[in-house]
Design a protein around this motif. Structure first.
Motif, PDB file in Angstrom:
ATOM      1  N   ASN A  23      68.188  27.027  35.727  1.00 16.61           N
ATOM      2  CA  ASN A  23      67.502  25.792  35.311  1.00 16.61           C
ATOM      3  C   ASN A  23      66.596  25.877  34.087  1.00 16.61           C
ATOM      4  OD1 ASN A  23      68.889  24.457  37.279  1.00 16.61           O
ATOM      5  ND2 ASN A  23      67.462  24.750  38.849  1.00 16.61           N
ATOM      6  N   ALA A  24      65.879  27.099  33.902  1.00 14.49           N
ATOM      7  CA  ALA A  24      65.104  27.249  32.834  1.00 14.49           C
ATOM      8  C   ALA A  24      65.904  27.742  31.472  1.00 14.49           C
ATOM      9  CB  ALA A  24      64.174  28.176  33.345  1.00 14.49           C
ATOM     10  N   ALA A  25      67.058  27.955  31.715  1.00 15.10           N
ATOM     11  CA  ALA A  25      67.880  28.543  30.593  1.00 15.10           C
ATOM     12  C   ALA A  25      67.602  29.739  30.121  1.00 15.10           C
ATOM     13  CB  ALA A  25      67.833  27.453  29.440  1.00 15.10           C
ATOM     14  N   VAL A  26      67.133  30.828  31.109  1.00 16.97           N
ATOM     15  CA  VAL A  26      66.685  32.026  30.786  1.00 16.97           C
ATOM     16  C   VAL A  26      67.695  33.179  31.238  1.00 16.97           C
ATOM     17  CG1 VAL A  26      64.819  33.685  31.703  1.00 16.97           C
ATOM     18  CG2 VAL A  26      64.202  31.304  31.121  1.00 16.97           C
ATOM     19  N   GLN A  27      67.806  34.300  30.587  1.00 15.14           N
ATOM     20  CA  GLN A  27      68.762  35.368  31.189  1.00 15.14           C
ATOM     21  C   GLN A  27      68.073  36.000  32.593  1.00 15.14           C
ATOM     22  OE1 GLN A  27      69.676  38.294  28.194  1.00 15.14           O
ATOM     23  NE2 GLN A  27      68.372  37.395  26.729  1.00 15.14           N
ATOM     24  N   PHE A  28      69.233  36.136  33.364  1.00 17.53           N
ATOM     25  CA  PHE A  28      68.780  36.675  34.753  1.00 17.53           C
ATOM     26  C   PHE A  28      69.484  37.951  34.947  1.00 17.53           C
ATOM     27  CE2 PHE A  28      70.115  36.856  39.209  1.00 17.53           C
ATOM     28  CZ  PHE A  28      68.654  36.760  39.855  1.00 17.53           C
ATOM     29  N   ARG A  29      68.488  38.735  35.540  1.00 16.05           N
ATOM     30  CA  ARG A  29      69.175  40.147  36.031  1.00 16.05           C
ATOM     31  C   ARG A  29      69.044  40.206  37.718  1.00 16.05           C
ATOM     32  NH1 ARG A  29      70.736  39.437  31.732  1.00 16.05           N
ATOM     33  NH2 ARG A  29      71.201  40.607  30.144  1.00 16.05           N
ATOM     34  N   LEU A  30      69.867  40.699  38.562  1.00 16.94           N
ATOM     35  CA  LEU A  30      69.811  40.576  40.085  1.00 16.94           C
ATOM     36  C   LEU A  30      69.467  42.121  40.381  1.00 16.94           C
ATOM     37  CD1 LEU A  30      70.183  39.037  42.705  1.00 16.94           C
ATOM     38  CD2 LEU A  30      72.474  40.093  42.781  1.00 16.94           C
ATOM     39  N   PHE A  31      68.380  41.985  41.201  1.00 21.80           N
ATOM     40  CA  PHE A  31      67.926  43.468  41.781  1.00 21.80           C
ATOM     41  C   PHE A  31      68.787  43.397  43.109  1.00 21.80           C
ATOM     42  CE2 PHE A  31      65.089  45.878  44.669  1.00 21.80           C
ATOM     43  CZ  PHE A  31      65.463  47.131  44.135  1.00 21.80           C
ATOM     44  N   SER A  32      69.885  43.991  43.343  1.00 22.15           N
ATOM     45  CA  SER A  32      70.781  43.902  44.332  1.00 22.15           C
ATOM     46  C   SER A  32      70.325  44.626  45.411  1.00 22.15           C
ATOM     47  CB  SER A  32      72.115  44.256  44.002  1.00 22.15           C
ATOM     48  OG  SER A  32      72.082  45.739  43.547  1.00 22.15           O
ATOM     49  N   ASN A  33      69.354  45.123  45.415  1.00 24.38           N
ATOM     50  CA  ASN A  33      68.669  45.882  46.698  1.00 24.38           C
ATOM     51  C   ASN A  33      67.411  45.153  47.309  1.00 24.38           C
ATOM     52  OD1 ASN A  33      70.519  48.068  47.126  1.00 24.38           O
ATOM     53  ND2 ASN A  33      69.317  49.464  45.992  1.00 24.38           N
ATOM     54  N   GLY A  34      67.569  43.761  46.956  1.00 21.75           N
ATOM     55  CA  GLY A  34      66.408  42.876  47.249  1.00 21.75           C
ATOM     56  C   GLY A  34      66.857  42.047  48.565  1.00 21.75           C
ATOM     57  N   TYR A  35      66.279  40.982  48.365  1.00 21.23           N
ATOM     58  CA  TYR A  35      66.368  39.985  49.703  1.00 21.23           C
ATOM     59  C   TYR A  35      67.819  39.072  49.299  1.00 21.23           C
ATOM     60  CZ  TYR A  35      64.993  35.841  52.381  1.00 21.23           C
ATOM     61  OH  TYR A  35      65.245  34.952  53.205  1.00 21.23           O
ATOM     62  N   LEU A  36      68.442  39.146  48.567  1.00 16.19           N
ATOM     63  CA  LEU A  36      69.803  38.346  48.229  1.00 16.19           C
ATOM     64  C   LEU A  36      69.998  37.651  49.497  1.00 16.19           C
ATOM     65  CD1 LEU A  36      71.485  37.155  46.185  1.00 16.19           C
ATOM     66  CD2 LEU A  36      73.105  39.188  46.633  1.00 16.19           C
ATOM     67  N   ASN A  37      69.914  36.284  49.377  1.00 12.63           N
ATOM     68  CA  ASN A  37      70.453  35.527  50.727  1.00 12.63           C
ATOM     69  C   ASN A  37      71.676  34.590  50.640  1.00 12.63           C
ATOM     70  OD1 ASN A  37      69.372  33.512  48.884  1.00 12.63           O
ATOM     71  ND2 ASN A  37      67.727  32.882  50.161  1.00 12.63           N
ATOM     72  N   ALA A  38      72.251  34.684  49.384  1.00  8.62           N
ATOM     73  CA  ALA A  38      73.634  34.253  49.092  1.00  8.62           C
ATOM     74  C   ALA A  38      74.292  34.933  48.020  1.00  8.62           C
ATOM     75  CB  ALA A  38      73.505  32.722  48.765  1.00  8.62           C
ATOM     76  N   PRO A  39      75.796  35.056  48.135  1.00  4.43           N
ATOM     77  CA  PRO A  39      76.407  35.707  47.107  1.00  4.43           C
ATOM     78  C   PRO A  39      76.368  34.953  45.669  1.00  4.43           C
ATOM     79  CG  PRO A  39      77.859  34.708  48.716  1.00  4.43           C
ATOM     80  CD  PRO A  39      76.555  34.342  49.193  1.00  4.43           C
ATOM     81  N   LEU A  40      76.335  35.696  44.708  1.00  9.01           N
ATOM     82  CA  LEU A  40      76.193  35.274  43.359  1.00  9.01           C
ATOM     83  C   LEU A  40      77.790  35.577  42.748  1.00  9.01           C
ATOM     84  CD1 LEU A  40      72.894  36.165  42.535  1.00  9.01           C
ATOM     85  CD2 LEU A  40      73.469  34.169  43.208  1.00  9.01           C
ATOM     86  N   PRO A  41      78.664  34.681  43.117  1.00  7.96           N
ATOM     87  CA  PRO A  41      80.156  35.356  42.457  1.00  7.96           C
ATOM     88  C   PRO A  41      80.235  35.119  40.998  1.00  7.96           C
ATOM     89  CG  PRO A  41      80.201  33.229  43.762  1.00  7.96           C
ATOM     90  CD  PRO A  41      78.893  33.797  43.823  1.00  7.96           C
ATOM     91  N   ASP A  42      79.460  34.378  40.223  1.00  5.74           N
ATOM     92  CA  ASP A  42      79.613  34.078  38.873  1.00  5.74           C
ATOM     93  C   ASP A  42      78.639  35.020  38.128  1.00  5.74           C
ATOM     94  OD1 ASP A  42      77.592  32.625  39.783  1.00  5.74           O
ATOM     95  OD2 ASP A  42      77.809  30.906  38.217  1.00  5.74           O
ATOM     96  N   LEU A  43      77.997  35.935  38.651  1.00  2.00           N
ATOM     97  CA  LEU A  43      77.110  36.751  37.932  1.00  2.00           C
ATOM     98  C   LEU A  43      77.925  37.976  37.747  1.00  2.00           C
ATOM     99  CD1 LEU A  43      74.109  37.084  37.019  1.00  2.00           C
ATOM    100  CD2 LEU A  43      73.802  38.199  39.207  1.00  2.00           C
TER     101      LEU A  43
END
Length: 63
Positions: A23-43
């Motif tokens: 929503n902020a048009a900012v690049q994103f990186r996922l720390f996959s050992n964190g809280y993730l509460n939903a899959p992010l299939p398009d990442l």
């Protein structure tokens, strides 16, 4: 801070973080050992990481 969205990087560990970055048009990186509460299939796999030290970041280290 005066930066443009293209100059920023959002590192998060949840779908809320991901959507916030989108929503902020900012690049994103996922720390996959964190809280993730939903899959992010398009990442892309290249936008996920599980080890901070592989990126030169040491957490909890006092010098």
């Amino acid at each position: 801070m005066g930066a443009e969205p293209a100059q920023a990087l959002y590192v998060g560990d949840s779908s809320i973080d991901y959507l916030t970055a989108q929503n902020a048009a900012v690049q994103f990186r996922l720390f996959s050992n964190g809280y993730l509460n939903a899959p992010l299939p398009d990442l892309a796999e290249a936008d996920r990481f599980a080890d901070w030290t592989a990126h030169g970041i040491q957490i909890g280290v006092t010098i």
